[in-house]
Write a protein that holds these residues in place. Structure first.
Motif, PDB file in Angstrom:
ATOM      1  N   SER A  11       0.833  -1.193   0.000  1.00 31.24           N
ATOM      2  CA  SER A  11       0.000   0.000   0.000  1.00 31.24           C
ATOM      3  C   SER A  11       0.867   1.241   0.000  1.00 31.24           C
ATOM      4  N   SER A  12       0.347   2.302  -0.638  1.00 34.02           N
ATOM      5  CA  SER A  12       1.024   3.596  -0.657  1.00 34.02           C
ATOM      6  C   SER A  12       0.049   4.668  -1.071  1.00 34.02           C
ATOM      7  N   ASN A  13       0.177   5.846  -0.453  1.00 39.08           N
ATOM      8  CA  ASN A  13      -0.624   7.019  -0.817  1.00 39.08           C
ATOM      9  C   ASN A  13      -2.123   6.732  -0.870  1.00 39.08           C
ATOM     10  N   GLY A  14      -2.607   5.947   0.075  1.00 39.29           N
ATOM     11  CA  GLY A  14      -4.027   5.679   0.161  1.00 39.29           C
ATOM     12  C   GLY A  14      -4.548   4.616  -0.789  1.00 39.29           C
ATOM     13  N   VAL A  15      -3.641   3.871  -1.428  1.00 35.63           N
ATOM     14  CA  VAL A  15      -4.040   2.849  -2.400  1.00 35.63           C
ATOM     15  C   VAL A  15      -3.439   1.500  -1.999  1.00 35.63           C
ATOM     16  N   VAL A  16      -4.273   0.479  -1.941  1.00 34.03           N
ATOM     17  CA  VAL A  16      -3.812  -0.890  -1.701  1.00 34.03           C
ATOM     18  C   VAL A  16      -3.655  -1.580  -3.054  1.00 34.03           C
ATOM     19  N   LEU A  29      -4.975  -5.725  -8.653  1.00 36.22           N
ATOM     20  CA  LEU A  29      -6.171  -4.990  -8.251  1.00 36.22           C
ATOM     21  C   LEU A  29      -5.749  -3.862  -7.325  1.00 36.22           C
ATOM     22  N   TRP A  30      -6.120  -2.633  -7.686  1.00 35.80           N
ATOM     23  CA  TRP A  30      -5.879  -1.471  -6.840  1.00 35.80           C
ATOM     24  C   TRP A  30      -7.200  -1.066  -6.181  1.00 35.80           C
ATOM     25  N   SER A  31      -7.159  -0.776  -4.883  1.00 32.43           N
ATOM     26  CA  SER A  31      -8.368  -0.446  -4.134  1.00 32.43           C
ATOM     27  C   SER A  31      -8.077   0.663  -3.132  1.00 32.43           C
ATOM     28  N   ALA A  61      -4.365   4.045 -12.576  1.00 32.84           N
ATOM     29  CA  ALA A  61      -5.097   3.324 -11.533  1.00 32.84           C
ATOM     30  C   ALA A  61      -5.157   4.137 -10.242  1.00 32.84           C
ATOM     31  N   HIS A  62      -4.029   4.709  -9.833  1.00 28.13           N
ATOM     32  CA  HIS A  62      -4.007   5.504  -8.602  1.00 28.13           C
ATOM     33  C   HIS A  62      -4.949   6.706  -8.722  1.00 28.13           C
ATOM     34  N   ARG A  63      -4.983   7.330  -9.904  1.00 32.41           N
ATOM     35  CA  ARG A  63      -5.867   8.488 -10.073  1.00 32.41           C
ATOM     36  C   ARG A  63      -7.336   8.072  -9.941  1.00 32.41           C
ATOM     37  N   CYS A  68     -11.852   8.853  -7.210  1.00 24.66           N
ATOM     38  CA  CYS A  68     -13.268   8.449  -7.164  1.00 24.66           C
ATOM     39  C   CYS A  68     -13.561   7.320  -6.183  1.00 24.66           C
ATOM     40  N   GLY A  69     -12.526   6.722  -5.614  1.00 24.01           N
ATOM     41  CA  GLY A  69     -12.767   5.596  -4.723  1.00 24.01           C
ATOM     42  C   GLY A  69     -13.095   4.307  -5.441  1.00 24.01           C
TER      43      GLY A  69
END
Length: 254
Positions: A11-16, A29-31, A61-63, A68-69
């Motif tokens: 995980s990094s910068n709010g993304v798993v 899969l990014w979540s 993917a991070h964007r 948008c979650g």
């Protein structure tokens, strides 16, 4: 039916980020790191010669996750990334390099090879979507989008035409040959990206593909620049497009 087998997580910068396999297909899969609430899913197809974790794919993917979650998933296309090449792959890649070295058009080879890859990749994507929708944070009822340029469009057009679960798509930067007839079957909202100075794809060919979509809502984004010079702001535009059509508000940049 195959299930999702997670093989690594970070995980990094709010993304798993979770690597996975579905059968022999490798994916990621990014979540959102904030929790396991249900959210829409965007499938992303990578370009030719790249793979599921190509820097541009990770950035998009991070964007989508932070903006948008969304959940975002991609898989390696046949013969790409963590997947072995077949003799057919090697033959087509050699033909492409020979044409490039001779200064001959690459389009006919790319179109032919990508059509072959799409035949293999579409059922793989459908099996992957089946497996991902078994996850509680995604579910079977949530909206699904598709985002893919270049080879991602060669695979994405037949996938979108075949798969009713996909309700919005961002596509572009590809020839109309082999895709125009299939594009005529697509009626969902489309955002289409075209490079005006593309050295490989004739402008009229790209425009013909855009024109072929039967969608009542479709937008053409034309940018100055060559084949590999798609502006980064097109990723932000895709976020806004999916937010409108998959049902999420766009977060303001920090």
């Amino acid at each position: 039916m195959h299930s999702v087998d997670f093989t690594a997580e970070s995980s990094s910068n709010g993304v798993v980020e979770r690597d996975f396999t579905v059968g022999k297909v490798t994916g990621v899969l990014w979540s959102p790191a904030s929790g396991s609430d249900r959210a829409p899913l965007v499938l992303m197809g990578h370009g030719g010669g790249t793979h599921k974790k190509w820097p541009g794919m990770v950035g998009r993917a991070h964007r989508l996750v932070t903006g948008c979650g969304f959940h975002v998933a991609t898989i390696d296309a046949p013969g790409h990334g963590g997947r072995p090449r077949t003799a057919h792959d090697e033959q087509e890649i050699a033909a492409l390099y020979q044409a490039r070295a001779a200064g001959e058009p690459e389009g006919p080879i790319v179109v032919r090879y990508n059509a072959h890859l799409a035949e293999c990749a579409v059922p793989e994507w459908q099996a992957t979507l089946d497996a991902l929708q078994e996850l509680p944070e995604i579910g079977a009822e949530g909206p699904v989008g598709y985002f893919g340029l270049n080879m991602g469009t060669a695979i994405g057009v037949p996938l979108t035409a075949t798969e009713p679960r996909i309700t919005a798509a961002v596509l572009g930067v590809f020839w109309h040959e082999s895709l125009a007839e299939t594009a005529q079957q697509i009626t969902i909202p489309i955002e289409f990206v075209l490079q005006w100075d593309d050295e490989h794809i004739p402008r009229q060919s790209a425009l013909a593909l855009f024109d072929a979509f039967a969608s009542k809502e479709k937008a053409l984004h034309t940018n100055a620049g060559k084949h590999k010079e798609v502006p980064r702001f097109e990723a932000d535009s895709a976020v806004r497009f999916f937010a409108r059509h998959l049902g999420r508000a766009v977060a303001s940049p920090a």
